[in-house]
Enzyme design. Structure first.
Site, PDB file in Angstrom:
ATOM      1  N   LYS A   6       0.867  -1.182   0.000  1.00  0.00           N
ATOM      2  CA  LYS A   6       0.000   0.000   0.000  1.00  0.00           C
ATOM      3  C   LYS A   6       0.894   1.219   0.000  1.00  0.00           C
ATOM      4  CE  LYS A   6      -4.546   0.542   0.319  1.00  0.00           C
ATOM      5  NZ  LYS A   6      -5.517  -0.486  -0.073  1.00  0.00           N
ATOM      6  N   ASN A  19     -16.438   5.646  -5.058  1.00  0.00           N
ATOM      7  CA  ASN A  19     -16.581   4.709  -6.174  1.00  0.00           C
ATOM      8  C   ASN A  19     -17.252   3.398  -5.742  1.00  0.00           C
ATOM      9  OD1 ASN A  19     -16.141   3.676  -8.860  1.00  0.00           O
ATOM     10  ND2 ASN A  19     -14.510   2.457  -7.975  1.00  0.00           N
ATOM     11  N   ALA A  20     -16.723   2.762  -4.683  1.00  0.00           N
ATOM     12  CA  ALA A  20     -17.253   1.453  -4.282  1.00  0.00           C
ATOM     13  C   ALA A  20     -18.714   1.552  -3.830  1.00  0.00           C
ATOM     14  CB  ALA A  20     -16.397   0.853  -3.174  1.00  0.00           C
TER      15      ALA A  20
HETATM   16  N1  GLU Z   1      -7.213  -0.223  -3.422  1.00  0.00           N
HETATM   17  C1  GLU Z   1      -7.891  -1.453  -3.701  1.00  0.00           C
HETATM   18  C2  GLU Z   1      -7.938  -2.336  -2.467  1.00  0.00           C
HETATM   19  O1  GLU Z   1      -7.758  -1.879  -1.356  1.00  0.00           O
HETATM   20  C3  GLU Z   1      -7.326  -2.162  -4.938  1.00  0.00           C
HETATM   21  C4  GLU Z   1      -5.896  -2.559  -4.837  1.00  0.00           C
HETATM   22  C5  GLU Z   1      -5.336  -3.091  -6.149  1.00  0.00           C
HETATM   23  O2  GLU Z   1      -6.065  -3.324  -7.080  1.00  0.00           O
HETATM   24  O3  GLU Z   1      -4.118  -3.261  -6.181  1.00  0.00           O
HETATM   25  O4  GLU Z   1      -8.226  -3.495  -2.546  1.00  0.00           O
END
Ligand code: GLU
Length: 415
Positions: free
Chosen positions: A105, A219-220
């Site tokens: 992350k 978005n989600a």
């Molecule tokens: N940010 C999204 C998550 O927390 C997607 C991460 C990704 O696709 O690498 O799952």
């Protein structure tokens, strides 16, 4: 929001799973901390002509199963520990869906709502200049997260390709489709969540066309509103919220119009026919399904006792504190944990990486079919682990994810 340190929470979850799996001390020591973390400063030219310094981070939590994978967040409240926690959860998330990826992350501590488009572009490019040596299609592949999006990915990919002087679209996922993105990525997180709700409703004999509420309308959350009704052919969306407030209508909202209102006005507030309610009331409504799709720690010991939903589908990362978890379990509420419920996004990211490698792109239907297969299988693998170990869904999912990562570490001879 509670004052929980998310990384402490994430570490506690590992210890619980490790105990059930009888992991050796060295394995636990390896899994309890990030393998690599990078902290750096960014100097960005602002519209005023002045330079502003930001703090940036990229944490590669574990890459035993494949290239580290996870989003980049632009948020004023980010800390090293929240990014550590999010990187940690990505590791179990990719493992639970059985993707050949690790977990990572990144983040920049900034306030994107008060930055211009040009400042955000400068920041995105500067971030990539800082981490370019660390990332790559077979090393570490970022994606969007809170307050970053396909445009951010387009700038970042372009900066990376300029530095390495090659086309490498697979270095970022959730790009616009015109430059190497995949069909089906934008609604992937929500789609994955709704698929897990479908399976949970079947398993628990709950009607998915009853009432539902969504906390967080980014978005989600927006996509979940639309997809829930599309996939189940119904369902009454009685409340939604965003960072500006919460709204309620016992007769249900038209999800499409609500999304349009949010895009037009920047908030869900003042939607025709809605009544403003206190933020926390949304979590306590009498609904079949509750989708937390905002930030960490929103369901805590303070409000968990009042939650009336039958199923909680965690589209956000880490929305439930451990104290809340205990209360929800005692009440018999089925919590589909974040590392399973929100895994649709990274699943389609993986499908994007595959298509970028082959430079051959699938139709949306093919992508949807793969997501459905992967998430359905993951849901039942987690349920089997829950039944075998007699634990709640979050621990069941952790057992599956941690066991797979521990096995990869062992096979590599790391422990
Ligand atoms: N940010 C999204 C998550 O927390 C997607 C991460 C990704 O696709 O690498 O799952």
């Amino acid at each position: 929001m509670d004052s929980y340190n998310s990384f402490n929470v994430a570490q506690q979850q590992i210890l619980e799973a490790a105990k059930l799996l009888n992991l050796e001390d060295a394995t636990i020591e390896l899994l309890i901390q990030p393998q690599r973390e990078y902290n750096f400063t960014l100097h960005v030219k602002m519209d005023s002509g002045r330079v502003k310094i930001f703090k940036g981070h990229r944490i590669q939590y574990n890459y035993a199963r494949g290239p580290a994978k996870g989003g980049i967040r632009f948020h004023p409240d980010e800390t090293v520990d929240t990014i550590r926690a999010l990187a940690c959860w990505m590791t179990w998330k990719t493992a639970v869906v059985d993707l050949p990826l690790g977990g990572a992350k990144g983040g920049v501590i900034c306030d994107p709502k008060n930055m211009s488009e040009r400042e955000l572009e400068n920041l995105s490019r500067e971030y990539i200049r800082a981490i370019a040596p660390l990332i790559g299609v077979d090393k570490d592949v970022p994606a969007p997260d809170v307050y970053t999006n396909p445009q951010t990915m387009a700038w970042m990919m372009d900066e990376y390709e300029t530095i390495v002087n090659h086309h490498h679209p697979g270095v970022m996922t959730d790009k616009p489709t015109q430059i190497g993105g995949t069909e089906g990525r934008r609604d992937a997180t929500a789609r994955g969540g709704v698929i897990t709700v479908r399976e949970a409703c079947k398993a628990l004999n709950i009607d998915p066309t009853g009432k539902f509420a969504i906390q967080g309308f980014g978005n989600a959350g927006q996509r979940a509103a639309l997809l829930h009704q599309e996939i189940f052919g119904g369902g009454k969306l009685i409340a939604v919220s965003d960072s500006k407030g919460a709204i309620y209508n016992p007769d249900g909202f038209d999800a499409k119009e609500l999304v349009m209102h949010k895009l037009k006005t920047g908030s869900v507030l003042n939607f025709p026919g809605s009544k403003k309610i206190p933020h926390n009331d949304l979590l306590e409504l009498d609904v079949e399904i509750l989708y937390p799709a905002a930030l960490e720690n929103s369901i805590s010991g303070n409000n968990a006792g009042k939650v009336k939903a039958k199923i909680i589908c965690e589209l956000a990362n880490g929305p439930t504190t451990p104290e809340a978890d205990l209360i929800l379990n005692k009440k018999g509420i089925y919590v589909i944990p974040d590392i399973l419920a929100s895994a649709g996004g990274v699943t389609v990211s993986y499908l994007e990486m595959v298509q970028d490698k082959y430079s051959y792109f699938w139709t949306e239907d093919v992508v949807h079919k793969h997501v459905d297969e992967k998430l359905t299988k993951a849901f039942h693998t987690v349920r089997d682990a829950m039944n075998e170990k007699k634990v709640h869904p979050r621990l069941g999912a952790m057992v599956v994810g941690v066991a797979r990562v521990a096995e990869a570490c062992k096979l590599r001879g790391w422990v």
